[in-house]
Design a protein around this motif. Structure first.
Motif, PDB file in Angstrom:
ATOM      1  N   PRO A 152       0.823  -1.204   0.000  1.00  0.00           N
ATOM      2  CA  PRO A 152       0.000   0.000   0.000  1.00  0.00           C
ATOM      3  C   PRO A 152       0.863   1.262   0.000  1.00  0.00           C
ATOM      4  O   PRO A 152       1.907   1.300   0.651  1.00  0.00           O
ATOM      5  CB  PRO A 152      -0.804  -0.114   1.301  1.00  0.00           C
ATOM      6  N   VAL A 153       0.420   2.283  -0.708  1.00  0.00           N
ATOM      7  CA  VAL A 153       1.079   3.586  -0.714  1.00  0.00           C
ATOM      8  C   VAL A 153       0.066   4.617  -0.240  1.00  0.00           C
ATOM      9  O   VAL A 153      -1.076   4.651  -0.724  1.00  0.00           O
ATOM     10  CB  VAL A 153       1.596   3.956  -2.115  1.00  0.00           C
ATOM     11  N   VAL A 154       0.451   5.453   0.709  1.00  0.00           N
ATOM     12  CA  VAL A 154      -0.439   6.485   1.232  1.00  0.00           C
ATOM     13  C   VAL A 154       0.343   7.785   1.350  1.00  0.00           C
ATOM     14  O   VAL A 154       1.553   7.781   1.589  1.00  0.00           O
ATOM     15  CB  VAL A 154      -1.021   6.052   2.593  1.00  0.00           C
ATOM     16  N   ILE A 181       9.329  12.293  -2.398  1.00  0.00           N
ATOM     17  CA  ILE A 181      10.078  11.735  -1.272  1.00  0.00           C
ATOM     18  C   ILE A 181       9.179  10.764  -0.527  1.00  0.00           C
ATOM     19  O   ILE A 181       7.943  10.821  -0.640  1.00  0.00           O
ATOM     20  CB  ILE A 181      10.569  12.831  -0.309  1.00  0.00           C
ATOM     21  N   GLY A 182       9.797   9.871   0.224  1.00  0.00           N
ATOM     22  CA  GLY A 182       8.972   8.941   0.973  1.00  0.00           C
ATOM     23  C   GLY A 182       9.779   8.065   1.890  1.00  0.00           C
ATOM     24  O   GLY A 182      10.996   8.198   2.014  1.00  0.00           O
ATOM     25  N   VAL A 183       9.070   7.146   2.524  1.00  0.00           N
ATOM     26  CA  VAL A 183       9.709   6.204   3.435  1.00  0.00           C
ATOM     27  C   VAL A 183       8.913   4.908   3.429  1.00  0.00           C
ATOM     28  O   VAL A 183       7.686   4.918   3.445  1.00  0.00           O
ATOM     29  CB  VAL A 183       9.817   6.800   4.862  1.00  0.00           C
ATOM     30  N   LEU A 184       9.634   3.793   3.364  1.00  0.00           N
ATOM     31  CA  LEU A 184       9.027   2.482   3.552  1.00  0.00           C
ATOM     32  C   LEU A 184       8.984   2.187   5.042  1.00  0.00           C
ATOM     33  O   LEU A 184      10.002   2.318   5.736  1.00  0.00           O
ATOM     34  CB  LEU A 184       9.845   1.409   2.839  1.00  0.00           C
ATOM     35  N   LEU A 185       7.827   1.787   5.529  1.00  0.00           N
ATOM     36  CA  LEU A 185       7.645   1.496   6.949  1.00  0.00           C
ATOM     37  C   LEU A 185       7.348   0.009   7.110  1.00  0.00           C
ATOM     38  O   LEU A 185       6.437  -0.520   6.472  1.00  0.00           O
ATOM     39  CB  LEU A 185       6.498   2.312   7.522  1.00  0.00           C
ATOM     40  N   GLY A 186       8.122  -0.652   7.959  1.00  0.00           N
ATOM     41  CA  GLY A 186       7.938  -2.074   8.161  1.00  0.00           C
ATOM     42  C   GLY A 186       7.946  -2.458   9.624  1.00  0.00           C
ATOM     43  O   GLY A 186       8.278  -1.643  10.498  1.00  0.00           O
ATOM     44  N   GLY A 187       7.583  -3.686   9.886  1.00  0.00           N
ATOM     45  CA  GLY A 187       7.589  -4.186  11.253  1.00  0.00           C
ATOM     46  C   GLY A 187       6.303  -3.895  11.985  1.00  0.00           C
ATOM     47  O   GLY A 187       5.303  -3.461  11.398  1.00  0.00           O
ATOM     48  N   PRO A 188       6.301  -4.106  13.301  1.00  0.00           N
ATOM     49  CA  PRO A 188       5.091  -3.916  14.102  1.00  0.00           C
ATOM     50  C   PRO A 188       4.767  -2.441  14.303  1.00  0.00           C
ATOM     51  O   PRO A 188       5.578  -1.569  14.066  1.00  0.00           O
ATOM     52  CB  PRO A 188       5.448  -4.583  15.427  1.00  0.00           C
ATOM     53  N   GLY A 189       3.531  -2.189  14.745  1.00  0.00           N
ATOM     54  CA  GLY A 189       3.129  -0.837  15.099  1.00  0.00           C
ATOM     55  C   GLY A 189       2.324  -0.123  14.044  1.00  0.00           C
ATOM     56  O   GLY A 189       1.779   0.954  14.299  1.00  0.00           O
ATOM     57  N   ILE A 190       2.229  -0.685  12.836  1.00  0.00           N
ATOM     58  CA  ILE A 190       1.473  -0.040  11.768  1.00  0.00           C
ATOM     59  C   ILE A 190       0.133  -0.748  11.633  1.00  0.00           C
ATOM     60  O   ILE A 190       0.063  -1.938  11.325  1.00  0.00           O
ATOM     61  CB  ILE A 190       2.243  -0.087  10.440  1.00  0.00           C
ATOM     62  N   VAL A 191      -0.946  -0.030  11.890  1.00  0.00           N
ATOM     63  CA  VAL A 191      -2.281  -0.631  11.863  1.00  0.00           C
ATOM     64  C   VAL A 191      -2.759  -0.831  10.438  1.00  0.00           C
ATOM     65  O   VAL A 191      -3.261  -1.886  10.071  1.00  0.00           O
ATOM     66  CB  VAL A 191      -3.281   0.233  12.652  1.00  0.00           C
ATOM     67  N   GLY A 192      -2.631   0.201   9.595  1.00  0.00           N
ATOM     68  CA  GLY A 192      -3.072   0.075   8.211  1.00  0.00           C
ATOM     69  C   GLY A 192      -3.536   1.394   7.645  1.00  0.00           C
ATOM     70  O   GLY A 192      -3.304   2.460   8.225  1.00  0.00           O
ATOM     71  N   THR A 193      -4.210   1.326   6.497  1.00  0.00           N
ATOM     72  CA  THR A 193      -4.647   2.517   5.786  1.00  0.00           C
ATOM     73  C   THR A 193      -6.159   2.501   5.604  1.00  0.00           C
ATOM     74  O   THR A 193      -6.794   1.452   5.598  1.00  0.00           O
ATOM     75  CB  THR A 193      -3.988   2.608   4.396  1.00  0.00           C
ATOM     76  N   PHE A 377     -10.783  14.996  -3.382  1.00  0.00           N
ATOM     77  CA  PHE A 377     -11.884  15.149  -2.427  1.00  0.00           C
ATOM     78  C   PHE A 377     -11.966  14.004  -1.415  1.00  0.00           C
ATOM     79  O   PHE A 377     -13.021  13.744  -0.849  1.00  0.00           O
ATOM     80  CB  PHE A 377     -13.228  15.289  -3.155  1.00  0.00           C
ATOM     81  N   THR A 378     -10.857  13.309  -1.191  1.00  0.00           N
ATOM     82  CA  THR A 378     -10.868  12.199  -0.248  1.00  0.00           C
ATOM     83  C   THR A 378     -10.133  12.565   1.038  1.00  0.00           C
ATOM     84  O   THR A 378      -9.478  13.607   1.145  1.00  0.00           O
ATOM     85  CB  THR A 378     -10.196  10.951  -0.840  1.00  0.00           C
ATOM     86  N   ALA A 379     -10.247  11.673   2.003  1.00  0.00           N
ATOM     87  CA  ALA A 379      -9.411  11.686   3.209  1.00  0.00           C
ATOM     88  C   ALA A 379      -8.723  10.343   3.286  1.00  0.00           C
ATOM     89  O   ALA A 379      -9.382   9.300   3.338  1.00  0.00           O
ATOM     90  CB  ALA A 379     -10.267  11.935   4.445  1.00  0.00           C
ATOM     91  N   CYS A 380      -7.380  10.354   3.262  1.00  0.00           N
ATOM     92  CA  CYS A 380      -6.595   9.121   3.316  1.00  0.00           C
ATOM     93  C   CYS A 380      -5.828   9.084   4.630  1.00  0.00           C
ATOM     94  O   CYS A 380      -5.239  10.086   5.045  1.00  0.00           O
ATOM     95  CB  CYS A 380      -5.623   9.057   2.137  1.00  0.00           C
ATOM     96  N   LEU A 381      -5.809   7.901   5.247  1.00  0.00           N
ATOM     97  CA  LEU A 381      -5.294   7.763   6.601  1.00  0.00           C
ATOM     98  C   LEU A 381      -4.253   6.653   6.686  1.00  0.00           C
ATOM     99  O   LEU A 381      -4.416   5.606   6.061  1.00  0.00           O
ATOM    100  CB  LEU A 381      -6.470   7.438   7.537  1.00  0.00           C
ATOM    101  N   LEU A 382      -3.200   6.907   7.462  1.00  0.00           N
ATOM    102  CA  LEU A 382      -2.229   5.883   7.837  1.00  0.00           C
ATOM    103  C   LEU A 382      -2.216   5.822   9.356  1.00  0.00           C
ATOM    104  O   LEU A 382      -1.867   6.809  10.016  1.00  0.00           O
ATOM    105  CB  LEU A 382      -0.848   6.215   7.294  1.00  0.00           C
ATOM    106  N   ALA A 383      -2.606   4.679   9.904  1.00  0.00           N
ATOM    107  CA  ALA A 383      -2.789   4.559  11.354  1.00  0.00           C
ATOM    108  C   ALA A 383      -1.673   3.759  12.003  1.00  0.00           C
ATOM    109  O   ALA A 383      -1.144   2.807  11.419  1.00  0.00           O
ATOM    110  CB  ALA A 383      -4.141   3.907  11.647  1.00  0.00           C
ATOM    111  N   PHE A 384      -1.355   4.147  13.242  1.00  0.00           N
ATOM    112  CA  PHE A 384      -0.293   3.509  14.019  1.00  0.00           C
ATOM    113  C   PHE A 384      -0.852   3.017  15.348  1.00  0.00           C
ATOM    114  O   PHE A 384      -1.721   3.653  15.944  1.00  0.00           O
ATOM    115  CB  PHE A 384       0.849   4.502  14.271  1.00  0.00           C
ATOM    116  N   GLU A 385      -0.298   1.916  15.812  1.00  0.00           N
ATOM    117  CA  GLU A 385      -0.733   1.290  17.047  1.00  0.00           C
ATOM    118  C   GLU A 385      -0.012   1.899  18.239  1.00  0.00           C
ATOM    119  O   GLU A 385       1.160   2.282  18.151  1.00  0.00           O
ATOM    120  CB  GLU A 385      -0.441  -0.207  16.972  1.00  0.00           C
ATOM    121  N   GLY A 386      -0.698   1.945  19.382  1.00  0.00           N
ATOM    122  CA  GLY A 386      -0.096   2.502  20.582  1.00  0.00           C
ATOM    123  C   GLY A 386       0.804   1.520  21.296  1.00  0.00           C
ATOM    124  O   GLY A 386       0.840   0.352  21.011  1.00  0.00           O
TER     125      GLY A 386
END
Length: 386
Positions: A152-154, A181-193, A377-386
């Motif tokens: 996924p890309v957000v 520019i960007g960053v690949l995020l891996g591992g735990p802690g990423i909930v999703g999009t 006209f959208t709202a796109c979200l990338l969520a992280f776990e606590g």
């Protein structure tokens, strides 16, 4: 102490606002940050540059990434069209962060995008910020699903209050005015999009029976224009007015679904209607056999769709959302709702996320039905776990 912090500061002195925002965002963290995302809105491009550099000066060893915008989101607020800086900071000690910078080079009779890092099996998502005036964001994002193995890309398309020449991208201490520019995020802690397209369907779902490129010529064996005309004439007056000012069309992402309802479509604008040809021109390519359904967008539809998407996301999420990055269209905010903080407060209220940062984008990036797209006209979200 927390793993996430966010802040938004305003003021005539944009550099001072940047200083206040970054210090406030860092204050609640229980250690040094691993990732800092920030967004700057200002009338003077040079002052925007200085403000971004001030944020990066406080990043320490953290990966820092940001861009200019015509409005920013943070601290539970949205601010548009005035000097403001939003900073979002995170401690992600168990996550992998792989930065990348994309440029465009001529290759034969076309342009090639270079600089993309190869995703690792543990990577969960790619965060992308791009200059839409200097980078082929639409084509890159459309191809990214296959090129990145379904990753996924957000993110969002940057802008500036003076248009093309005022766009700035901030990346690991440096400043650029082109590329992405960007960053690949891996591992735990990423909930999703999550992606809210803010539309509701009208009329029945129909099969495309004749098309050329981005022109729909026939729907269910009848002229596309005639189908639209008869549909609009049958609508209540209120919905006829909505269709007149902003008609959209949804392209079904799953042809085999028994029903196609809200959220099952990739929404694109209807950009032209030709009664002589009987054709409708839309903002994407369409093929014979695809299922489409006309859509309208208004404040109520956009608000209810966002709530529905967030509730569904929260129910399916593997963990509690503690923080998020939010990319809302610059056509939302005060232009669509009663207040520019509508989206960020909906996210905080529905997901319980404490730290939400982002900006009002010139185009939003996020996956729909497993494929990455650039939206409006959208709202796109990338969520992280606590």
């Amino acid at each position: 102490m927390a793993r996430f912090g966010d802040a938004l500061a305003t003021g005539a002195d944009l550099v001072s606002a940047a200083e206040r925002a970054v210090l406030q965002a860092l204050r609640p963290l229980d250690g040094d940050p691993d990732l800092i995302c920030f967004f700057v809105c200002g009338a003077d491009p040079e002052e925007v540059t200085l403000a971004g550099e001030r944020v990066m000066a406080h990043a320490g060893e953290a990966l820092s990434i940001g861009c200019s915008a015509t409005g920013v989101i943070g601290g539970g607020r949205g601010v548009e069209g005035q000097g403001a800086v939003s900073v979002w900071a995170a401690r992600l000690p168990d996550a992998s962060l792989t930065p990348f910078r994309l440029d465009v080079l001529p290759e034969g009779d076309h342009l090639a995008v270079v600089g993309m890092s190869e995703p690792e099996p543990t990577d969960r998502v790619a965060l992308l910020l791009a200059n839409p005036y200097e980078f082929p964001a639409q084509s890159f994002v459309e191809r990214s699903t296959d090129a990145l193995g379904g990753l996924p890309v957000v993110g969002g398309l940057a802008d500036g209050m003076r248009g093309q020449d005022s766009v700035r991208l901030f990346f690991e201490g440096g400043v650029a005015d082109a590329g992405a520019i960007g960053v690949l995020l891996g591992g735990p802690g990423i909930v999703g999009t999550a992606v809210s397209q803010g539309c509701r369907p009208i009329g029945p779902a129909m099969a495309v029976t004749k098309a050329e490129g981005n022109m729909i010529l026939e729907l269910a064996g009848v002229s596309a224009y005639e189908r639209l005309e008869s549909l609009v004439n049958a609508l209540p007056q209120e919905e006829q007015e909505l269709a007149a000012v902003g008609l959209h069309i949804g392209i079904a992402m799953d042809e085999y679904a028994d029903r196609h309802e809200r959220g099952d479509f990739l929404v694109r604008s209807v950009v032209a209607a030709d009664p002589e040809m009987g054709a409708l021109t839309i903002g994407d390519m369409v093929e014979v056999g695809q299922t489409v359904r006309f859509q309208v967008r208004d404040q109520e539809s956009a608000s209810s769709d966002l709530l529905e998407r967030l509730q569904s996301f929260d129910a399916d999420a593997p963990g509690r959302t503690a923080a998020a990055l939010l990319f809302s269209c610059n056509g939302r905010g005060a232009a669509m709702f009663d207040a520019p903080e509508h989206d960020v407060r909906s996210v905080q209220r529905t997901l319980g996320a404490d730290a939400v940062g982002g900006f009002f984008a010139a185009g939003e990036i996020g996956p729909v039905a497993g494929r990455n797209h650039v939206h409006s006209f959208t709202a796109c979200l990338l969520a992280f776990e606590g």
